[in-house]
Scaffold this active site. Sequence first.
Site, PDB file in Angstrom:
ATOM      1  N   SER A 130       0.830  -1.206   0.000  1.00 27.09           N
ATOM      2  CA  SER A 130       0.000   0.000   0.000  1.00 27.09           C
ATOM      3  C   SER A 130       0.859   1.248   0.000  1.00 27.09           C
ATOM      4  O   SER A 130       0.537   2.238  -0.679  1.00 27.09           O
ATOM      5  CB  SER A 130      -0.912   0.007   1.230  1.00 27.09           C
ATOM      6  OG  SER A 130      -1.515  -1.236   1.445  1.00 27.09           O
ATOM      7  N   ASP A 131       1.951   1.219   0.738  1.00 33.12           N
ATOM      8  CA  ASP A 131       2.834   2.386   0.829  1.00 33.12           C
ATOM      9  C   ASP A 131       3.472   2.706  -0.515  1.00 33.12           C
ATOM     10  O   ASP A 131       3.477   3.855  -0.967  1.00 33.12           O
ATOM     11  CB  ASP A 131       3.939   2.129   1.862  1.00 33.12           C
ATOM     12  CG  ASP A 131       3.403   2.033   3.280  1.00 33.12           C
ATOM     13  OD1 ASP A 131       2.352   2.615   3.556  1.00 33.12           O
ATOM     14  OD2 ASP A 131       4.035   1.357   4.102  1.00 33.12           O
TER      15      ASP A 131
END
Length: 401
Positions: free
Chosen positions: A169-170
């Site tokens: 996600s990052d």
Amino acid sequence: MSTGSGPLHGVRVVDISSSYAAPTTSMYLADMGADVIKIEPLGGDDARGWGPPFLNGEAAWFLSVNRNKRSMCLDIRGEEGRKVLFQLLESADVFIENLNPVKLDKHGLGLDGLRERFPRLVICAFSGFGLTGPDAGLPGYDLIAQARSGMMSVTGVDGVPQRVSTALSDVAAGTVAAFAVAAALVRQQQTGQGEIVDVALLEADLAFMSPRIASFLAGDEEPKPCGGTDSVVAIYQPMRTADRPIVVAIGNDRHWQRSCAALGLDELAQREDLATNADRRANREEVVGAFQERLNALSSNEALKLLQDVGVPCSRINFLSEVVTDPQVEARKAIVDYQHPVAGVFRGVGAPWRLASDPEDRQARIPAPMRGEHGREILTEIGLDEKTISELVGRETLWVP
């Protein structure tokens, strides 16, 4: 100060973010030539402590996402610190932050106020769930985004949801934001207008889930964790061989015919009830079973050669020890190394693009900075003299090495 050439040469980015997602954005902008000033708390970015592993005390995670940046340590919670920050923003094109949206005003960094004060500034605001909506104030991490986006619901085996085991996600959100910021910079140069780029970890993961969500909304049943198989393509999954697993991706009917011929499964290729992917999906258990029985008798090298020779996409499932020595990875110089003053030689993944104007040498222009390493240099650039810097250090607004 410029840190080198590139499409964003001359662009200044002030980044007060920490952790991994937003620093990915500023690193990619720096890789493109921008001068990125990384503003850290007096004790440094949290990611400096994310280990082991450490290289002579420097965290590998931090080193992997902060190349080509300059660092200074500033306490922006107080009025004096914000005054220095605003002086920096006077010379900036982009401002990146990942404060919880409900805390922006508390820190004197309300976005409406910043837009009014710096109308030309491109402001990139990171959060777990975005600047609006009922959950805007909730904290967000990669694990939370993977869970809430539904990604974990389709990942894993035996009905047990699993997280994709990397900072997915990052990196996704950081990459999306770099694209949006670069687009906003084009308009800034054309019109002089700034922008607010609102990036949420949740929505970055929703983008990854787009085909699964679209299929569900089109009437497909609620999906479950399905290991390495695909919900639509009949054979698109890991398969065993005599020595180690491989993956096979039969993405179209030509691949189907070629793979059957290569593996001696001519009877399957001739069956009209298996002619299309929809047919094969309806008979997935039989099709996969036949392929698996044939592959069980072959080594991975034998199976890969048979399939690759007829143009069927397939691959060994590499361990990381094999990834970093993969001939294609090495030929593309996808793993870069640079000399860090404390960590020594650091090796990590380079920028995932190539520009014709790039030099052949893909190493970092400058290594990930030491805590506050460039503080005096940066403050001098915005007109602070040594006396003022010393006074701010004495009042614990600044920290300089």
